[in-house]
Design a protein around this motif. Structure first.
Motif, PDB file in Angstrom:
ATOM      1  N   TRP A 254       0.869  -1.187   0.000  1.00  0.00           N
ATOM      2  CA  TRP A 254       0.000   0.000   0.000  1.00  0.00           C
ATOM      3  C   TRP A 254       0.908   1.240   0.000  1.00  0.00           C
ATOM      4  O   TRP A 254       1.100   1.906   1.000  1.00  0.00           O
ATOM      5  CB  TRP A 254      -0.880  -0.035   1.250  1.00  0.00           C
ATOM      6  CG  TRP A 254      -1.973   0.996   1.318  1.00  0.00           C
ATOM      7  CD1 TRP A 254      -1.874   2.267   1.803  1.00  0.00           C
ATOM      8  CD2 TRP A 254      -3.346   0.830   0.938  1.00  0.00           C
ATOM      9  NE1 TRP A 254      -3.085   2.906   1.751  1.00  0.00           N
ATOM     10  CE2 TRP A 254      -4.012   2.051   1.224  1.00  0.00           C
ATOM     11  CE3 TRP A 254      -4.081  -0.218   0.394  1.00  0.00           C
ATOM     12  CZ2 TRP A 254      -5.375   2.244   0.983  1.00  0.00           C
ATOM     13  CZ3 TRP A 254      -5.435  -0.031   0.150  1.00  0.00           C
ATOM     14  CH2 TRP A 254      -6.072   1.168   0.443  1.00  0.00           C
ATOM     15  N   GLY A 307      -2.217   2.065  -3.500  1.00  0.00           N
ATOM     16  CA  GLY A 307      -3.320   1.396  -2.822  1.00  0.00           C
ATOM     17  C   GLY A 307      -4.569   2.231  -2.656  1.00  0.00           C
ATOM     18  O   GLY A 307      -5.674   1.804  -3.013  1.00  0.00           O
ATOM     19  N   VAL A 320      -5.974  -5.598   4.007  1.00  0.00           N
ATOM     20  CA  VAL A 320      -4.737  -4.844   3.820  1.00  0.00           C
ATOM     21  C   VAL A 320      -3.882  -4.932   5.080  1.00  0.00           C
ATOM     22  O   VAL A 320      -4.356  -4.643   6.184  1.00  0.00           O
ATOM     23  CB  VAL A 320      -5.031  -3.367   3.487  1.00  0.00           C
ATOM     24  CG1 VAL A 320      -3.727  -2.556   3.417  1.00  0.00           C
ATOM     25  CG2 VAL A 320      -5.796  -3.258   2.171  1.00  0.00           C
TER      26      VAL A 320
END
Length: 482
Positions: A254, A307, A320
């Protein structure tokens, strides 16, 4: 079965101790044992106490069959793709490692990470220094899974019984390329095609009967999950496998397209600003991004590699996992922790990075974000030790799985004590006492939280003043992990 297991667990508690020597089996038994016996049980139905149940099953099995337990083959074995036209960067065949788990209907496909290259010059350099990330010519025949790929319940309490698939990263394109080798580029970039071909191969090996497919990955592989989880789901749907539940697990992928602490010329992935590197790379690779994200960013498809920009367009459920102070992010932002105390401006930048990441993650329903300085976690053997607000990552993933099970039964209330949205609120690296151990880069000595923060240039007096408290009280809180 459950009653037998519980009884057996009580009888054989501590089953790891050496067992009494047994008489050798009869010839008839030996002949039967020469062929593999399978017990096609679907353990996914046991939802109330999966972790404990699996440990009991393994302990019972080892107690009853101590000799055969020693011969269990835990390694994943190398398979090259059936479609030999889909290759690594240098034209050698792409492939995957696999370990089957008879009776399971859960599959875990893991995408390896390892940065990328974005022009002929730095790809040539990568080929000279990191060839295994561009070629399959020297891949070993077997690979041992660790962390979420481990077949051991004590290391992997919830996913140990799944079919494990590890796809080595040999495309250098953040799993996005779809172009064959040309004289101009000198390399093939086929990351997205490799994933599609692996899934097609696995359909002939039992994936067609799967209940859950978890596409996981770390670093560039974590970003690869965000880019490929929907295309994998679409592939299975087109082939008529609509009952397979496709989910994603993105670890340390991310990244932010933020402004660097100090701008430098763009020569390689370390010196180049994230947006500049991806802009160049996507053209060089012939990179493809998910259709919904492409339509949202026409002409600026590079946005889909970050992300918080791609996530709103993803249809498949994604969990995540992201360190709030990711070492790879700090590297591309030109914060290099070389062993010298950081300057005040660098310290502020590091703290602001944590704030920025928190802000981009606030609308992600399922996540695990510890305030640690690190990179990658799900394949580390210590992944079970890190906690956010008292919950470990394997536990959070179990709760996430459980939420789908409950929703399928129209039970909207999440189980008590089973959170899936976990993010640290403390403001500096390693303020979470369960963070992985940090070592001094020069001496190799382990550092506690206070030593680490002082090493980073942390000013106890100034921070105490900002927090409106006595310095000794702040030190006490840091020591206790508060």
């Amino acid at each position: 079965l459950l009653g037998t297991v519980l009884l057996g667990a009580r009888r054989f508690r501590g089953g790891r101790n050496p067992q009494p020597r047994r008489a050798p089996p009869s010839p008839t038994y030996r002949e039967r044992g020469d062929t593999t016996e399978s017990f096609p049980l679907d353990f996914t139905a046991v939802e109330e106490n999966m972790d404990n149940f699996m440990k009991q099953v393994k302990n019972l099995a080892q107690s009853l069959y101590p000799c055969s337990a020693q011969k269990l083959d835990y390694d994943m074995k190398l398979h090259f793709l059936e479609n030999s036209s889909v290759t690594c960067n240098d034209g050698t065949p792409a492939g995957y490692y696999m370990k089957e788990s008879l009776g399971s209907r859960r599959w875990l496909i893991f995408l390896e990470g390892g940065w990328y290259c974005f022009n002929k010059e730095n790809c040539d350099s990568r080929y000279e220094t990191m060839r295994r990330l561009m070629s399959s010519s020297k891949w070993p025949q077997t690979k041992t899974g660790t962390g979420i790929l481990s077949p051991l319940p004590e290391e992997n309490p919830h996913w140990w019984n799944a079919h494990m698939v590890f796809i080595p990263y040999c495309s250098s394109d953040v799993w996005s390329g779809a172009s064959a080798k040309t004289d101009q580029s000198g390399y093939a970039f086929m990351g997205s095609l490799i994933i599609q071909e692996v899934v097609k191969d696995l359909l002939t090996k039992g994936l067609d009967k799967a209940k859950v497919l978890l596409l996981a990955g770390s670093s560039a592989g974590g970003t690869g999950v965000l880019l490929n989880v929907d295309p994998v789901a679409d592939l299975l749907e087109r082939r008529g496998h609509t009952t397979v539940q496709v989910r994603g697990l993105a670890d340390s992928g991310w990244f932010l397209d933020n402004k660097q602490y100090r701008s430098t010329d763009c020569h390689d992935t370390v010196s180049c600003a994230p947006t500049d590197a991806i802009r160049r790379g996507i053209k060089y690779w012939g990179g493809v991004v998910p259709e919904r994200c492409r339509l949202a960013h026409l002409g600026e498809e590079w946005n889909c590699f970050f992300g918080y920009r791609v996530f709103p367009s993803i249809k498949s459920p994604v969990f995540v996992v992201q360190w709030l102070f990711d070492e790879a992010q700090l590297t591309v932002d030109n914060i290099h922790l070389t062993g010298q105390p950081v300057q005040e401006g660098q310290w502020r930048y590091i703290q602001n990075l944590g704030i920025e990441l928190r802000n981009t993650l606030k609308d992600v329903p399922a996540m695990f974000a510890p305030a640690c300085l690190s990179h990658e976690i799900i394949t580390r053997n210590y992944w079970i030790d890190v906690q956010v607000k008292g919950t470990s990552l394997p536990r959070a993933l179990y709760c996430w799985d459980r939420s789908f099970y409950d929703n399928s039964r129209n039970n909207k209330a999440p189980p008590k004590g089973c959170p899936v949205h976990l993010i640290d609120s403390c403001p500096w690296p390693h303020c979470n006492p369960t963070c992985p151990t940090i070592r001094d880069q020069f001496t190799g000595q382990e550092m506690n939280v206070i030593q680490f923060l002082m090493h980073m240039g942390f000013d106890v007096q100034k921070m105490a003043q900002q927090q409106g408290m006595d310095p000794s009280k702040l030190l006490g809180m840091l020591s206790s992990g508060s």
